[in-house]
Design an enzyme around this catalytic site. Structure first.
Site: not given
Ligand code: XLS
Ligand code: CA
Ligand code: CA
Length: 437
Positions: A100, A103
């Site tokens: 993200h 991140d």
């Molecule tokens: C949350 C999601 C998230 C997505 C990306 O439950 O899995 O991590 O993969 O935003």
């Protein structure tokens, strides 16, 4: 390069009898299985957020693992975190990562400060990718953590929030393109509702579609040739999320004419939260030509939330790999570990042990799926079960060349049909035999 994880060696394949914790027992990256190396079949990816950022905080307690990488200063920490990620990928022989925006660089006070940080770290990541031969599987923007998104991003009742989300999306896709990413994920964390008393559902879903179309058009304009993905999830954080499951997401994509650009990113734990199996969601994606990528983890079936555990259930990984191979395998997508260590697994070594567990479980799943395919018994059974559709009126019906009267005449001319047994228990025990013999 052994700066951040000095106690961990390079992890190598040592075979199933080896008991050294820092070895792969089943994952032998360059071994060919079903015509491709395990590396190509499985396309493992590191999740930046769980692996490099999350420290174990939950509703009842603070971090249990330190992810400072030796720095408290924001800029130095941002770079150290990236370097730690590449050291980890190198040691585990992982070729891809997913991130993200927040991140890779923590959000600043203003949009422009956030974007500046993103620009800086993108340059660093680009160099690291080149130096270590790593790639971005997919990028995404976090449009759910900041309080501004408490009522949604693309589905916010506030136009200003919607526009802010658009700005963040624009930047995130630019970075993904700059880093050569082959995918872009939309996980609609807050795109849903708590109560219909305050929600115009129809309008919210329309807005989401408008935003996705704008992102697709912009991304194609700046040279993105990869796949967009919707990642279905039924609930958590919202009570009801619009991308509930694969079928609901496909309906949305079809309704708004987005299927040409989108596929699905199926997550194991999200499937079970929706009341489906992981394999079911993979199959729904595949039969609709929308199998794209996979977020691998496992949930705890006794809990009702997304526990994002590293996958170790070999039945599940085997049946999942079987679906992936039958869907034609990965093209732009791959297998991203959207998984985090348990809060009490509190040392950096535990992160490696968790990846080894997950990678080995999928590697074993691949070996067993290959056995099932090569054995051919299950495929043959299913083929035979539908064989009455292969000729005569069955085949004509599938081709759309019959009338309802034709079928009624056929039924009248025949005896009472005798359904054949589905033989579930026999199939289940034969599956065990194939897997464990
Ligand atoms: C949350 C999601 C998230 C997505 C990306 O439950 O899995 O991590 O993969 O935003
Ligand atoms: Ca996910
Ligand atoms: Ca998840």
């Amino acid at each position: 390069m052994s700066k951040y994880f000095p106690n961990v060696p390079n992890i190598e394949y040592a075979g199933p009898k080896n008991r050294d914790k820092f070895t792969f027992k089943y994952y032998n990256p360059d071994e060919v299985i079903l015509g491709k190396s395990m590396r190509e079949q499985l396309k493992f990816s590191m999740s930046y957020w769980h692996t490099l950022v999350a420290g174990g905080t939950d509703m009842f307690g603070r971090d249990t693992i330190n992810k400072n990488y030796g720095y408290t200063d924001v800029e130095a920490h941002t770079v150290a975190k990236a370097e730690a990620g590449f050291e980890l990928m190198n040691k585990l022989d992982i070729d891809y990562y997913c991130f993200h925006d927040v991140d890779i660089a923590a959000e600043g006070e203003t949009l422009s400060e956030s974007f500046k940080r993103l620009d800086n770290i993108t340059l660093v990541l680009k160099d690291l990718q080149k130096e270590h031969n790593k790639k971005v599987l997919w990028g995404t923007s976090n449009l759910f953590s900041n309080p501004r998104y408490m009522n949604g991003a693309g589905t916010s009742p506030s136009f200003d929030v919607f526009a802010y989300a658009a700005a963040e999306l624009k930047k995130a896709i630019e970075i993904t393109v700059e880093l050569g990413g082959s995918g872009y994920v939309f996980w609609g964390g807050r795109e849903g509702y708590e109560t219909l008393l305050n929600t115009d559902m129809g309008r919210e879903i329309e807005h989401m579609a408008i935003l996705m179309r704008l992102v697709v058009d912009y991304a194609r304009k700046i040279g993105f040739t990869g796949d967009f993905y919707i990642e279905p999830k039924p609930k958590e954080p919202m009570k009801h999320q619009y991308d509930f499951d694969a079928a609901t997401s496909l309906n949305f994509l079809r309704q708004y004419d987005l299927l040409g650009d989108f596929k699905l990113n199926i997550e194991a734990n999200h499937a079970t939260l929706a009341g489906h199996s992981f394999q079911h969601e993979l199959r729904v994606a595949a039969i609709n030509g929308a199998f794209g990528s996979v977020d691998a983890n496992q949930g705890d079936l006794l809990l009702g939330w997304d526990t994002d555990q590293f996958p170790t259930n070999v039945y599940d990984t085997t049946l999942a790999v079987l679906e992936i191979i039958r869907a034609g395998g990965f093209t732009n997508g791959g297998l991203n570990f959207d998984a985090k260590t348990r809060r009490s697994s509190s040392s950096p070594e535990d992160i490696f042990l968790a990846y080894i567990a997950g990678m080995d479980s999928f590697a074993l799943g691949l070996r067993l799926a290959a056995k099932i395919i090569e054995d051919g018994f299950l495929d043959e059974f299913v083929k035979e079960r539908y064989s009455s559709w292969d000729a005569d009126l069955g085949a004509k019906t599938e081709a759309g060349n019959v009338s309802l009267e034709d079928l009624a005449d056929y039924a009248a001319a025949n005896e009472e049909p005798v359904p054949s047994s589905g033989r579930q228990e026999y199939l289940e025990s034969t599956l065990n035999q194939i897997m464990f013999s």
